[in-house]
Motif scaffolding. Structure first.
Motif, PDB file in Angstrom:
ATOM      1  N   ASN A 173       0.894  -1.213  -0.002  1.00 57.95           N
ATOM      2  CA  ASN A 173       0.055  -0.029   0.068  1.00 57.95           C
ATOM      3  C   ASN A 173       0.980   1.238   0.167  1.00 57.95           C
ATOM      4  OD1 ASN A 173      -2.944  -1.125   0.624  1.00 57.95           O
ATOM      5  ND2 ASN A 173      -1.545  -2.159   1.926  1.00 57.95           N
ATOM      6  N   ARG A 174       1.670   1.373  -1.082  1.00 55.26           N
ATOM      7  CA  ARG A 174       2.681   2.302  -0.965  1.00 55.26           C
ATOM      8  C   ARG A 174       2.167   3.725  -1.132  1.00 55.26           C
ATOM      9  NH1 ARG A 174       7.957   1.387  -1.122  1.00 55.26           N
ATOM     10  NH2 ARG A 174       8.740  -0.575  -1.387  1.00 55.26           N
ATOM     11  N   ASP A 175       1.038   3.984  -1.699  1.00 58.47           N
ATOM     12  CA  ASP A 175       0.463   4.905  -1.983  1.00 58.47           C
ATOM     13  C   ASP A 175      -0.477   5.499  -0.636  1.00 58.47           C
ATOM     14  OD1 ASP A 175      -1.462   2.712  -2.014  1.00 58.47           O
ATOM     15  OD2 ASP A 175      -3.133   3.915  -2.923  1.00 58.47           O
ATOM     16  N   LYS A 176      -0.306   4.922   0.229  1.00 59.99           N
ATOM     17  CA  LYS A 176      -0.887   5.241   1.737  1.00 59.99           C
ATOM     18  C   LYS A 176       0.099   5.463   2.751  1.00 59.99           C
ATOM     19  CE  LYS A 176      -5.212   2.887   0.580  1.00 59.99           C
ATOM     20  NZ  LYS A 176      -4.989   2.555  -0.803  1.00 59.99           N
TER      21      LYS A 176
ATOM     22  N   ASP B 182       1.991   7.781   3.487  1.00 61.05           N
ATOM     23  CA  ASP B 182       1.735   9.382   4.123  1.00 61.05           C
ATOM     24  C   ASP B 182       0.984   9.126   5.457  1.00 61.05           C
ATOM     25  OD1 ASP B 182      -0.426   9.026   2.342  1.00 61.05           O
ATOM     26  OD2 ASP B 182      -0.293  11.006   2.277  1.00 61.05           O
ATOM     27  N   CYS B 183       0.266   8.114   5.498  1.00 63.06           N
ATOM     28  CA  CYS B 183      -0.868   7.947   6.664  1.00 63.06           C
ATOM     29  C   CYS B 183      -0.220   7.038   7.697  1.00 63.06           C
ATOM     30  CB  CYS B 183      -2.108   7.302   6.212  1.00 63.06           C
ATOM     31  SG  CYS B 183      -3.535   7.450   7.228  1.00 63.06           S
TER      32      CYS B 183
END
Length: 76
Positions: free
Chosen positions: A33-36, A38-39
């Protein structure tokens, strides 16, 4: 692979512990889940891709830190 929907206030390591009984498995979830990344603390309803339990726990943790943290420590 399967999906997991977050609950308000969860973190990567909490999700890993809930799913696999080991917070060190959070690096496997983060990898998918590299796109997340920043969370840090999730809101409710975020859908994550997670590895099947058998696939995730079959790998051995070779340090006290998850892989992402061990890499950070090596750069310091």
């Amino acid at each position: 692979m399967k999906t997991y929907t977050t609950v308000q206030g969860q973190t990567w390591d909490q999700i890993a512990y809930e799913l696999y009984g080991n917070e060190y498995m959070c690096d496997k979830i983060m990898e998918l889940n590299r796109d997340k990344l920043d969370c840090f603390v999730f809101p409710a309803g975020i859908e994550l891709t997670v590895p099947d339990k058998a696939d995730a726990v079959s790998e051995t943790v070779t340090s006290d830190y998850p892989a992402w943290r061990a890499m950070l420590n090596a750069k310091i």
